[in-house]
Design a protein around this motif. Structure first.
Motif, mmCIF file in Angstrom:
data_model
loop_
_atom_site.group_PDB
_atom_site.id
_atom_site.type_symbol
_atom_site.label_atom_id
_atom_site.label_comp_id
_atom_site.label_asym_id
_atom_site.label_seq_id
_atom_site.Cartn_x
_atom_site.Cartn_y
_atom_site.Cartn_z
ATOM 1 N N PHE A 16 0.775 -1.085 0.333
ATOM 2 C CA PHE A 16 0.039 -0.143 -0.078
ATOM 3 C C PHE A 16 0.774 1.161 0.013
ATOM 4 C CE2 PHE A 16 -2.764 3.189 1.805
ATOM 5 C CZ PHE A 16 -3.824 3.129 1.119
ATOM 6 N N PHE A 18 0.887 5.588 0.304
ATOM 7 C CA PHE A 18 0.215 6.976 0.290
ATOM 8 C C PHE A 18 0.954 7.940 -0.708
ATOM 9 C CE2 PHE A 18 -0.237 5.337 4.534
ATOM 10 C CZ PHE A 18 -1.489 5.625 4.880
ATOM 11 N N THR A 55 -9.599 -3.433 8.423
ATOM 12 C CA THR A 55 -10.952 -3.112 8.748
ATOM 13 C C THR A 55 -11.584 -2.567 7.591
ATOM 14 O OG1 THR A 55 -10.180 -1.005 9.712
ATOM 15 C CG2 THR A 55 -10.541 -2.834 11.217
ATOM 16 N N ARG A 56 -10.909 -2.633 6.435
ATOM 17 C CA ARG A 56 -11.570 -2.154 5.312
ATOM 18 C C ARG A 56 -11.862 -0.539 5.152
ATOM 19 N NH1 ARG A 56 -16.106 -2.042 1.806
ATOM 20 N NH2 ARG A 56 -15.549 -2.442 -0.319
ATOM 21 N N LEU A 57 -11.358 0.110 6.097
ATOM 22 C CA LEU A 57 -11.460 1.561 5.973
ATOM 23 C C LEU A 57 -10.769 2.221 4.895
ATOM 24 C CD1 LEU A 57 -10.545 2.814 9.666
ATOM 25 C CD2 LEU A 57 -12.859 2.831 8.361
ATOM 26 N N PHE A 58 -9.952 1.464 4.237
ATOM 27 C CA PHE A 58 -9.504 1.554 2.783
ATOM 28 C C PHE A 58 -8.853 0.228 2.300
ATOM 29 C CE2 PHE A 58 -5.077 2.457 3.983
ATOM 30 C CZ PHE A 58 -5.188 3.389 5.145
ATOM 31 N N THR A 59 -9.023 0.075 0.835
ATOM 32 C CA THR A 59 -8.631 -1.041 0.351
ATOM 33 C C THR A 59 -7.436 -0.700 -0.675
ATOM 34 O OG1 THR A 59 -10.072 -0.439 -1.430
ATOM 35 C CG2 THR A 59 -11.018 -1.559 0.290
ATOM 36 N N ARG A 77 -18.687 -7.974 3.988
ATOM 37 C CA ARG A 77 -19.789 -7.892 5.103
ATOM 38 C C ARG A 77 -19.677 -9.132 5.916
ATOM 39 N NH1 ARG A 77 -25.257 -7.007 2.653
ATOM 40 N NH2 ARG A 77 -25.785 -7.417 4.947
ATOM 41 N N LEU A 80 -16.065 -8.615 7.832
ATOM 42 C CA LEU A 80 -16.332 -7.763 8.969
ATOM 43 C C LEU A 80 -17.000 -8.148 10.100
ATOM 44 C CD1 LEU A 80 -16.852 -4.424 6.802
ATOM 45 C CD2 LEU A 80 -14.733 -5.006 8.125
ATOM 46 N N PHE A 87 -10.070 0.377 18.367
ATOM 47 C CA PHE A 87 -9.390 1.430 17.535
ATOM 48 C C PHE A 87 -8.397 2.200 18.630
ATOM 49 C CE2 PHE A 87 -12.630 0.957 14.735
ATOM 50 C CZ PHE A 87 -12.073 0.700 13.580
ATOM 51 N N LEU B 99 -18.279 2.837 10.135
ATOM 52 C CA LEU B 99 -17.633 2.441 8.783
ATOM 53 C C LEU B 99 -17.149 0.838 8.795
ATOM 54 C CD1 LEU B 99 -16.113 5.527 7.115
ATOM 55 C CD2 LEU B 99 -18.336 4.621 6.824
ATOM 56 N N THR B 100 -16.949 0.376 9.868
ATOM 57 C CA THR B 100 -16.357 -0.870 9.823
ATOM 58 C C THR B 100 -17.603 -2.041 10.319
ATOM 59 O OG1 THR B 100 -15.777 -0.622 12.384
ATOM 60 C CG2 THR B 100 -14.108 -0.544 10.392
ATOM 61 N N PRO B 104 -23.287 -2.272 3.969
ATOM 62 C CA PRO B 104 -22.930 -1.510 2.696
ATOM 63 C C PRO B 104 -22.289 0.049 3.388
ATOM 64 C CG PRO B 104 -24.806 -2.761 2.066
ATOM 65 C CD PRO B 104 -24.734 -2.926 3.651
ATOM 66 N N ARG B 105 -21.250 0.532 2.654
ATOM 67 C CA ARG B 105 -21.171 1.762 3.196
ATOM 68 C C ARG B 105 -22.149 2.808 2.869
ATOM 69 N NH1 ARG B 105 -14.935 3.984 3.289
ATOM 70 N NH2 ARG B 105 -15.010 2.215 4.735
ATOM 71 N N PRO B 254 -13.792 3.277 -0.047
ATOM 72 C CA PRO B 254 -12.591 2.723 0.593
ATOM 73 C C PRO B 254 -11.472 2.627 -0.409
ATOM 74 C CG PRO B 254 -14.513 0.951 0.390
ATOM 75 C CD PRO B 254 -14.866 2.101 0.072
ATOM 76 N N ALA B 255 -11.785 2.401 -1.642
ATOM 77 C CA ALA B 255 -10.642 2.464 -2.599
ATOM 78 C C ALA B 255 -9.889 3.558 -2.766
ATOM 79 C CB ALA B 255 -11.024 1.976 -3.883
ATOM 80 N N GLY B 257 -9.353 5.619 -0.406
ATOM 81 C CA GLY B 257 -8.705 5.725 0.889
ATOM 82 C C GLY B 257 -8.865 6.905 1.885
ATOM 83 N N ILE B 259 -9.784 7.629 5.006
ATOM 84 C CA ILE B 259 -9.395 7.816 6.343
ATOM 85 C C ILE B 259 -7.795 7.521 6.239
ATOM 86 C CG2 ILE B 259 -10.077 7.626 8.547
ATOM 87 C CD1 ILE B 259 -12.654 6.707 7.744
ATOM 88 N N ARG B 260 -7.270 7.799 5.384
ATOM 89 C CA ARG B 260 -5.854 7.566 5.598
ATOM 90 C C ARG B 260 -5.038 8.350 6.597
ATOM 91 N NH1 ARG B 260 -4.521 6.528 -0.941
ATOM 92 N NH2 ARG B 260 -5.817 4.663 -1.028
ATOM 93 N N ARG B 261 -4.482 7.651 6.971
ATOM 94 C CA ARG B 261 -3.454 8.042 8.088
ATOM 95 C C ARG B 261 -2.047 7.355 7.994
ATOM 96 N NH1 ARG B 261 -6.030 10.844 12.999
ATOM 97 N NH2 ARG B 261 -7.997 11.370 12.186
#
Lengths: 244, 263
Positions: A16, A18, A55-59, A77, A80, A87, B99-100, B104-105, B254-255, B257, B259-261
């Motif tokens: 991944f 950024f 946690t699929r906050l992003f993929t 789903r 999850l 967290f 969101l977790t 579905p979002r 989510p793709a 991203g 909430i990227r940190r």
């Protein structure tokens, strides 16, 4: 009692970035059912990024994550639903009561009515907070907040518990109590645990340890195998090139 | 009850509980339009002459004219307020909890939007009640006809807030964005003055006002308060709801991203 459906956690070839900065590079490891696995890494190692992917906050298109036997990309789903998450920052709504917080989370996982009440009451009893259920979450101390969040993450009966540096900001005694509590959850309830930390004293000898540094996995094995002759901390600092 | 409805009911209930705990927010949301109605409108009554245009069938006072716009103002400010709280939630972590959830979002975000809109509508009716106490009132049926208009307008402005929240990375950036959204949206609309008056001053501004979705939301409310249906306004408002919601869903994909940190 280990669930027959509990197929642990598997991360295969996950990368991944950024923008141009590569946060994770070809990360692969797996955690067997009922095992306590510490994801050990210094700040900035990529632990939180990995948690966000888990946690699929992003993929990410690179790699595959399987949770409790479900591919996170194909069956998000179902995957999850297998997961309980704590967290790093507290996610309790401080203006709601402890019971309202638990009920809100239960509903997000499809639990309502009597079914939810029974589980919430049981969780409150285990936390010894039944008589304070009507108090606002704001009144809880740091340790109780964390324990409440752990109990909340287990309300829907997940097979995997993910905790992202859950002892940050807690005093030593509370830290120890929380660490012991989660170890017992893995041992007695057969729940797979992934515990992100940068503190080696939260890890016991037979825990699985995955050392993450600069987005790459440096070691994956049992704690007493990674550091057979020296304290884990010294080995960790040695591996990550940090001064002891 | 399906898992979808259980989550919907819980999210709406949480929004309501949060609202109850933030009484000062409620008072602030009410004071703002009341100041416009009872002070600004009184001052401008003489300066702004209004001709008879639909849905009005007779001369009306300026106070009556701006009520739909002020209802829109409440919905606009609340939409932005909920956007602010989403950015706050994201920084504080509770957005992660939402969101977790294994749903579905798009549904989770729709629930959040509906919850915020219902709270906004309660505030609009409280405002209309206070206005009624000051003898600024409409036909009783108008209050009922206006409910779906409030709902659609509230959803549109909430979806706009949702979309904005997905692109605002930090809480500190919020104030600037609000200045660039709230004020132009409100003043470049028919909330405070009819568009024909704007046209007399500037055709360009009139054209901008004409394509502002907020104008159409206000007109939808204005006509509904008189038991009339404005198909053009409804069409534009529904189109805007769809566009803003699509933008929000894209923002929260989510793709991408969101909430990227760095960790």
């Amino acid at each position: 009692m280990k669930s027959p459906l509990n197929k642990g956690l598997s991360v295969k070839g996950v990368s991944f970035a950024f923008g141009r900065k590569q946060a994770l590079v070809d990360v692969s490891f797996s955690v067997e059912p009922g095992v306590f696995c510490a994801l050990l890494g210094p700040n900035g190692a990529g632990k939180s990024t990995l948690f966000s992917l888990l946690t699929r906050l992003f993929t990410t298109p690179d790699g595959q994550i399987t949770v409790g036997g479900y591919d996170l990309a194909k069956h998000p789903r179902a995957a999850l639903a297998q997961m309980g998450v704590v967290f790093q920052q507290t996610t309790l709504d401080l203006d709601l009561t402890i019971r309202q917080n638990l009920r809100y989370f239960a509903a997000l996982h499809g639990l309502s009515g009597r079914g939810a009440t029974v589980r919430i009451d049981a969780a409150l009893d285990r936390l010894d907070l039944a008589d304070r259920a009507g108090e606002k979450a704001r009144t809880l101390n740091g340790g109780h907040k964390r324990r409440t969040e752990i109990a909340r993450a287990l309300l829907h009966g997940p097979s995997i518990l993910l905790l992202d540096e859950p002892t940050v900001g807690l005093d030593a005694a509370t830290r120890r109590a929380i660490t012991d509590h989660v170890h017992s959850i893995a041992d007695q309830d057969g729940i797979t645990v992934l515990w992100a930390t940068h503190l080696t004293d939260e890890i016991v000898a037979n825990d699985q340890v995955v050392i993450l540094h600069q987005g790459r996995i440096l070691r994956d094995g049992q704690a007493n195998e990674i550091a057979p002759d020296a304290p884990l901390e010294a080995r960790f600092l040695d591996l990550t090139g940090q001064p002891a | 009850m399906t898992v979808y409805l259980i989550a919907l009911s819980a999210i709406i209930k949480r929004e309501a509980l949060r609202f109850v705990h933030q009484r000062e927010r409620f008072v602030a949301a009410l004071v703002r339009p009341l100041v416009w109605l009872l002070v600004f409108a009184a001052g401008f009554r003489a300066a702004l002459g209004l001709s008879i245009t639909p849905p009005y069938q007779t001369y009306i006072t300026y106070e009556i004219y701006i009520v739909p716009g002020l209802c829109g103002m409440i919905l606009l400010f609340n939409g932005m307020q909920s956007s602010l709280s989403l950015v706050y939630d994201r920084e504080m972590g509770s957005m992660r909890l939402l969101l977790t959830a294994p749903l579905p979002r798009w549904w989770l975000l729709t629930c959040k939007l509906l919850g915020a809109t219902i709270i906004s509508i309660l505030q609009v009716y409280t405002f209309l009640f206070v206005a009624w106490l000051f003898d600024i009132s409409f036909d009783p049926l108008g209050y009922i006809y206006a409910l779906p208009a409030f709902l659609i307008a509230g959803l549109m402005l909430g979806a706009l807030g949702l979309a904005l929240s997905s692109f605002i990375k930090q809480l500190e950036n919020f104030a600037g964005v609000m200045n660039f959204v709230i004020f132009p949206t409100f003043f470049l609309s028919s909330a405070l003055y009819p568009l024909w008056k704007m046209k007399e001053s500037s055709v360009l501004l009139y054209q901008i006002c004409s394509i502002n979705p907020f104008t159409h939301a206000v007109e939808l409310i204005r006509f509904a308060l008189y038991g009339q249906f404005n198909a053009t306004a409804l069409g534009w408002t529904v189109l805007a709801v769809t566009a803003f919601m699509a933008l929000a869903l894209w923002g929260y994909d989510p793709a991408r991203g969101l909430i990227r940190r760095k960790g």
